[in-house]
Enzyme design. Structure first.
Site, short mmCIF file in Angstrom:
data_model
loop_
_atom_site.label_atom_id
_atom_site.label_comp_id
_atom_site.label_asym_id
_atom_site.label_seq_id
_atom_site.Cartn_x
_atom_site.Cartn_y
_atom_site.Cartn_z
N GLN A 133 0.84 -1.20 0.00
CA GLN A 133 0.00 0.00 0.00
C GLN A 133 0.87 1.25 0.00
OE1 GLN A 133 -3.49 0.18 -0.15
NE2 GLN A 133 -2.95 2.28 -0.62
N CYS A 169 -6.45 4.39 1.54
CA CYS A 169 -6.04 3.09 0.99
C CYS A 169 -7.22 2.28 0.49
CB CYS A 169 -5.26 2.30 2.03
SG CYS A 169 -6.21 2.06 3.56
N ARG A 199 -1.91 0.49 -7.30
CA ARG A 199 -1.57 -0.76 -6.61
C ARG A 199 -1.03 -1.81 -7.60
NH1 ARG A 199 -3.43 -2.19 -1.64
NH2 ARG A 199 -2.01 -3.90 -2.12
#
Ligand code: CP
Ligand code: NVA
Length: 287
Positions: A125, A245, A273
């Site tokens: 992350q 996130c 990501r």
């Protein structure tokens, strides 16, 4: 072969290199003919899908393994799960309840271990977070980032370690007892959210109740309630971008009009990501 259990395991140059790799769409096929085990003890949307697609883009074959299938620590020890998967796979990635299981797996096999989120860290992350900051601001060094809310969680810890390595100015604002317990040098902590966001270029938050913390949900929601990222809080930093996130709980850590509004970059962050997962996997194969 390199493990990636925490951002702090990387030096500044390696972290920068990983971000550079993430910006390259063509990294060849370093995983051609190879398997990558993806073990999940907790649910996932972004991590599973971004990792599967990143493995495919590098020519490899991802094998998604749910909690019940290997019974990490219940049906079989973490060490024996790692020894088994090492017979078939070039990289073992795992999302675990207890970070110590990743450490045990790493000690048991030569095959590189990749942390896909533990109770303490979420390095994949942080790679996407840092890449997003770089894209939004054109730089990471000197970036003014305010993290608001639960400061002692996996996302905050990995972000703090990345900011410390690359020279971003991170301020964490959290209630008493929710600050980052092992903040790296250079990361400032406060209880005052309004002060933390003043002059910020990026405002970041995460859920108040992380996976595995359901027993504390009520107390956490009560204590963290004054730390919601909403329009009133962001009045002090009118040009700041908002990051999260995900998954998000609208009306808890973030107001819907912020996460769904024009200053939100959460979908770019989610898309990153896959690019950062590809960079991390390529690095683990020697790039
Ligand atoms: N941000 C993140 O890790 O999302 P998932 O839990 O859906 O993988
Ligand atoms: N802190 C959150 C992050 C989810 C991606 C959790 O651990 O549930």
């Amino acid at each position: 072969m390199s493990d990636l259990l925490a951002i702090a395991d990387l030096g500044r140059d390696t972290l920068s290199h990983l971000l550079d790799l993430a910006e390259r769409s063509a990294l060849g096929r370093p995983l051609a003919g190879e398997g990558v085990a993806l073990v999940f003890q907790k649910p996932s949307a972004r991590t599973r899908n971004s990792m599967e697609m990143a493995v495919v883009q590098l020519g490899g074959h991802p094998v998604y393994i749910q909690k019940e299938e290997v019974g990490l620590g219940t049906r079989e020890s973490a060490e024996d799960v790692a020894r088994t998967l090492a017979c078939y796979h070039r990289i073992i990635a795992a999302r675990v309840m207890d970070h110590r299981d990743l450490v045990a797996m790493s000690a048991a096999v030569e095959t590189p271990i990749l942390n896909m989120l533990s109770d303490s860290d979420h390095p994949l992350q942080a790679l996407a977070d840092l890449l997003t900051v770089k894209q939004l601001l054109g730089r990471i060094e000197g970036a003014r980032i305010a993290y608001i809310g639960d400061g002692d969680n996996n996302v905050a810890r990995s972000l703090a370690q990345g900011c410390a390595l690359l020279g971003a100015e991170l301020v964490i604002a959290s209630p008493e007892g929710y600050g980052l317990s092992d903040a790296p040098d250079g990361v400032r902590q406060t209880h005052d959210a309004a002060e933390a966001v003043r002059g910020a270029e990026i405002v970041y938050t995460d859920v108040w109740v992380s996976m595995g913390q359901d027993g504390e949900a009520e107390a956490r929601r009560r204590t963290l309630a004054p730390y919601q990222v909403n329009t009133a809080l962001l009045a002090a930093c009118p040009d700041a971008h908002f990051l999260h996130c995900l998954p998000a709980r609208r009306g808890e850590e973030v107001a819907a009009d912020v996460i769904d509004g024009p200053r939100s970059a959460v979908w770019r962050q989610a898309a990153n990501r896959m690019h950062t997962a590809r960079g991390a996997l390529a690095w683990m194969r020697g790039a």
